[in-house]
Design an enzyme around this catalytic site. Structure first.
Site, PDB file in Angstrom:
ATOM      1  CD  GLU A 112     -12.416  -0.786  -5.357  1.00  0.00           C
ATOM      2  OE1 GLU A 112     -13.233  -1.580  -4.864  1.00  0.00           O
ATOM      3  OE2 GLU A 112     -11.818   0.083  -4.696  1.00  0.00           O
ATOM      4  CG  ASN A 120      -7.299  -0.861  -3.602  1.00  0.00           C
ATOM      5  OD1 ASN A 120      -6.267  -1.533  -3.558  1.00  0.00           O
ATOM      6  ND2 ASN A 120      -8.166  -0.821  -2.605  1.00  0.00           N
ATOM      7  CE1 TYR A 149      -9.492  -4.937   4.700  1.00  0.00           C
ATOM      8  CE2 TYR A 149      -8.395  -4.142   2.715  1.00  0.00           C
ATOM      9  CZ  TYR A 149      -9.402  -4.033   3.654  1.00  0.00           C
ATOM     10  OH  TYR A 149     -10.327  -3.038   3.544  1.00  0.00           O
ATOM     11  CE  LYS A 150      -4.180  -5.673  -2.351  1.00  0.00           C
ATOM     12  NZ  LYS A 150      -5.042  -4.583  -2.862  1.00  0.00           N
ATOM     13  CE1 TYR A 163      -4.001  -1.910   0.228  1.00  0.00           C
ATOM     14  CE2 TYR A 163      -2.912  -3.118   1.988  1.00  0.00           C
ATOM     15  CZ  TYR A 163      -3.944  -3.008   1.080  1.00  0.00           C
ATOM     16  OH  TYR A 163      -4.912  -3.971   1.020  1.00  0.00           O
ATOM     17  CG  HIS A 185      -9.183   3.609   4.929  1.00  0.00           C
ATOM     18  ND1 HIS A 185      -9.776   4.841   4.902  1.00  0.00           N
ATOM     19  CD2 HIS A 185      -9.147   3.188   3.648  1.00  0.00           C
ATOM     20  CE1 HIS A 185     -10.071   5.151   3.642  1.00  0.00           C
ATOM     21  NE2 HIS A 185      -9.700   4.174   2.866  1.00  0.00           N
ATOM     22  NE  ARG A 220      -5.366   4.786  -3.323  1.00  0.00           N
ATOM     23  CZ  ARG A 220      -5.776   3.612  -2.830  1.00  0.00           C
ATOM     24  NH1 ARG A 220      -7.062   3.390  -2.640  1.00  0.00           N
ATOM     25  NH2 ARG A 220      -4.917   2.664  -2.511  1.00  0.00           N
TER      26      ARG A 220
END
Lengths: 311, 323, 156
Positions: free
Chosen positions: B255, B212, B306-307, B21, B180, B210
């Site tokens: 995204e 993701n 997490y993903k 990240y 977050h 951005r």
């Protein structure tokens, strides 16, 4: 500064010493929208001054500012007072650090003198969205700028006075009886801002409910002399009392980009490598202040005799 | 959308063979050249899936109206978002889309969908779903509105039907850092705090973006927390799939997020546009195949977890990097 | 950790839940008595409807300068705080001290129901409303005063 190249479309003295300038694009096209409480930085001859926009901010085709002539000032206001319809004027895109807090149950506005200008935009926005708003306005006996507009917009929700004692009474009363959820907005000369914030603090207002717009850097104390040490060029620049670090750097031929010169926009931020900055800006957050790793040279100075910066 | 056009417009997000990240924010509207074509030239991407995506959103919203959340104080910002986006669409496709002011009323015409609407700004009842609900019926992006106060950003309204593992209904009203909260590493690394400080300082009209990404099982856009019972079966299937079956089932989910400081309200508009590409399609581009394979192979377990890609990560690596 | 009393406040509401909460509230009350500021105190077993109705009355009558102090189990403190924030209090006006049991509220992403139970993030609980097995995520909503619960992944 990448500015908006505008022309003056109206120029009128609204009360003695206060001139309203209305600006538009030469082709009359739309200008950038902005929240209530926004300001622009105007190029006034050699100077750059920040002025609150008094117009409504949704799809504006005109920006309106009101300029108080400051006889002891550095010439920017006098230069603007000479502008007439057709004259060009360059201003920055709008910036905002004084917008209405949307969650507020009530908005209590307190203005002194020319500090009324951002409040005009606040009042217009509040009326448009049917928000609960009250304005307390302190002004000179002969010069209540925009009093008629405000009377019309606010009716009984406007209290104004030119009597200092009455103002203190109205202020103390207002700050003690606001329902939870009220936000306080203040703009005016430094002593008035101090009076309002001190009174609010004594009445238990948390800082997060108190919003200040300060365009009077000239009134700040001159400070003590210090030395700016420039790490990259290995030079020392002396900063005298009453001279800003930014002016001293410019005089020494060091290029630092800048805009508002009042500690509001953050354009001139410079990294600090050693020494302790004396922060006088409204831009950095508390963490950055505490860390002391950067400084806004347009208003801030040094607590230590030497301030080493990354220039 | 046909596979060629999907591939040509796909915003492949990985710029190196490792991923962490970062505060990966860049100016909006700058086109990015890729191995297959280009993306990123516009703020609101209207593509061949326009009508299909909006029909899908309508279906989801009808089944679960809670995907639209508006705290009362952000109403002016919802109107600001609507008008800003409609003007943007009209400027982008003037032949098919227009917003006109007629006698104090606004008239929106969308020939792509055959929609006409007349309304007055501030009159929530004049538009189906109010300003935010209506905006969600005209753009493919999910929408979140962030209010700025107390030196922070607050997610106080949104229309999110294509979430990736989160729930707007749960998150609405949270501060930026609370939203977050579950994301690993971004707090300790200061990534999130830097991003928030940057966003807090955006000036009226400034626009950034951005990207993701994650892997998702199945071709559905809606991977929200709410709908997890619906996609659990695909996920379970992906956990045991290999080779071609896996490559058809597992998608790279990207995204493209836009961040726009609205002018009149001062709110921050956060648009999330989701693109899906099956690994089988992605693998037709050798550079992408290698890069995604290497990134997945190296990705730390907490980020992979997490993903949500842990169950099929190894199989995906094997598919992408195997001979 | 006890955040102590906010001396900038001019009037106070102190609410406590459970015996541990009461002990903290007593300390706060003693510290506030010394300042002479008006203090309203309430104690009970939990943030029940009755407790929240009392708090709602205080919030509706409060003027800026008012502070809320909450002590007790997380579930109760969060609920009271959620009501205060909904009624226009801001974080700077609220101090909390979580103590007592590990009772938490878990919000079900699928039915919107809330389950109150002793649990930790990472554990599974059954939704009291729809019966689904929920994995408790380490994610708290100030509005729902609850942790997020999502259908537990069969393979994890």
């Amino acid at each position: 500064m990448t500015g908006l190249e505008l022309v003056v479309t109206r120029s009128a003295e609204v009360v003695p010493g206060v001139r309203e300038l209305v600006l538009a694009r030469p082709d009359g096209g739309p200008l950038p929208a902005h929240p209530a409480g926004s300001h622009v930085v105007a190029e006034c001859g050699e100077r750059r001054n920040a002025y609150s926009l008094t117009n409504g901010g949704a799809e504006p085709r005109e920006y309106a500012v009101a300029v108080l002539r400051r006889p002891g000032g550095r010439g920017g206001s006098a230069w603007l007072h000479e502008r007439r319809p057709g004259d060009p004027l360059v201003v920055s895109a709008p910036r905002c650090a004084f917008a209405p807090v949307l969650t507020a149950r009530r908005h209590l506005l307190v203005a002194g003198g020319i500090g009324i200008t951002p409040m005009l935009a606040h009042v217009r926005d509040a009326v448009r969205w049917n928000r609960d708003v009250e304005l307390l306005y302190a002004h000179r006996p002969d010069a209540p700028a925009y009093a008629a507009d405000l009377d019309r917009l606010l009716g009984e929700r406007l209290r104004r006075t030119s009597d200092r004692r009455e103002f203190r009474g109205l202020l103390g009363d207002a700050l003690r009886r606001q329902p939870l959820g009220t936000h306080l907005y203040v703009c005016g000369p430094a002593p008035l801002m101090e009076l309002v914030t001190d009174t609010a603090e004594a009445a238990g207002w948390p800082a997060q409910r108190v919003h200040r717009e300060r365009f009077t850097a000239a009134e700040v104390a001159p400070g003590t002399p210090f030395t700016a040490r420039l790490r990259r060029s290995g030079r020392d620049v002396a900063v005298a009392a009453g001279t800003t670090l930014l002016d001293a750097l410019h005089a020494a031929g060091v290029a630092v980009p800048s805009m508002c010169r009042q500690g509001v926009c953050g354009e001139c931020r410079v990294p600090v490598l050693a020494g302790q900055p004396q922060h006088r800006d409204e831009y950095l957050d508390e963490h950055e202040r505490a860390a002391g790793t950067c400084v806004l040279p347009c208003v801030s100075r040094s607590e230590t005799g030497v301030l080493e910066v990354d220039l | 959308m046909n596979p060629e056009s999907r591939l040509a417009r796909f915003p492949f997000p990985l710029r190196a063979d490792t991923y962490r990240y970062s505060t990966n924010i860049e100016p909006a509207r700058v086109p990015v050249r890729t191995e297959t074509g280009e993306w990123g030239g516009v703020l609101l991407d209207v593509d061949d899936d326009y009508a299909a995506d909006l029909a899908e959103r309508k279906r989801i919203l009808k089944a679960d109206p809670g995907r639209l959340q508006v705290l009362p104080h952000v109403r002016p910002a919802c109107w600001d978002a609507l008008l800003t986006c409609l003007r943007e669409l009209a400027a982008q496709r003037p032949d098919e889309l227009s917003l006109r002011c007629e006698g104090g009323e606004l008239a929106w015409r969308n020939d792509l969908l055959g929609v006409c609407a007349r309304f007055r700004e501030g009159d929530d009842d004049a538009l189906p779903g109010g300003p935010l609900g209506f905006l969600g019926s005209q753009i493919q992006d999910d929408i979140v509105l962030l209010d700025q106060r107390e030196g922070a950003l607050w997610a106080d309204a949104g229309l999110v039907t294509f979430a990736s593992g989160w729930s707007l209904r749960f998150d609405v009203g949270m501060r930026f850092d609370e939203v977050h909260g579950p994301v690993p590493r971004v707090h300790e690394d200061g990534v999130l705090a830097r991003a928030e400080r940057f966003l807090l300082r955006l000036r009226p009209g400034q626009e950034y973006r951005r990207t993701n990404w994650s892997l998702a099982a199945g071709g559905r856009l809606d991977h929200s927390a709410e709908s997890s019972p619906e996609w659990a079966a695909d996920r379970a299937r992906a956990a045991t799939a290999r080779g071609r079956e896996l490559a058809a089932l597992v998608h790279l989910r990207v995204e493209v997020q836009h961040l726009v400081r609205l002018g009149a309200s001062g709110a921050l508009l956060f648009l999330i546009r989701t693109y899906l590409l099956p690994l089988a399609e992605l693998a037709r581009v050798p550079a992408w195949r290698l890069r995604l394979g290497r990134v997945l192979a190296e990705l730390p377990d907490d980020i992979a977890g997490y993903k949500g890609l842990t169950p099929f990560r190894d199989a995906a690596v094997e598919y992408l990097l195997g001979s | 950790m006890d955040p102590g009393v906010d001396h900038a406040g001019t009037s106070f509401a102190v609410m406590s839940f459970s015996a541990e909460g009461r002990a903290v509230a007593r300390r706060w009350a003693a510290a506030l008595t010394a300042t002479g500021a008006p203090v309203w105190a309430w104690h009970g077993d939990g943030a029940t409807e009755r407790a929240l109705a009392e708090l709602r009355d205080r919030l509706d009558g409060a003027t800026v300068g008012w502070r809320l102090m909450l002590a007790g189990p997380e579930a109760d403190v969060l609920r009271a705080r959620s009501l205060a924030v909904e009624r226009d209090a801001i974080d700077a006006e609220i101090r909390v001290h979580v103590c007592g049991t590990g009772r938490k509220r878990v919000w079900c992403a699928h039915c919107g129901g809330t389950t109150e139970t002793e649990c930790e993030a990472g554990q599974a609980v059954a939704c009291a409303n729809c019966g689904r097995g929920l994995l408790v995520h380490d994610h708290v909503s100030r509005r729902h005063a609850a942790y997020l619960g999502v259908l537990a992944d069969p393979e994890t």
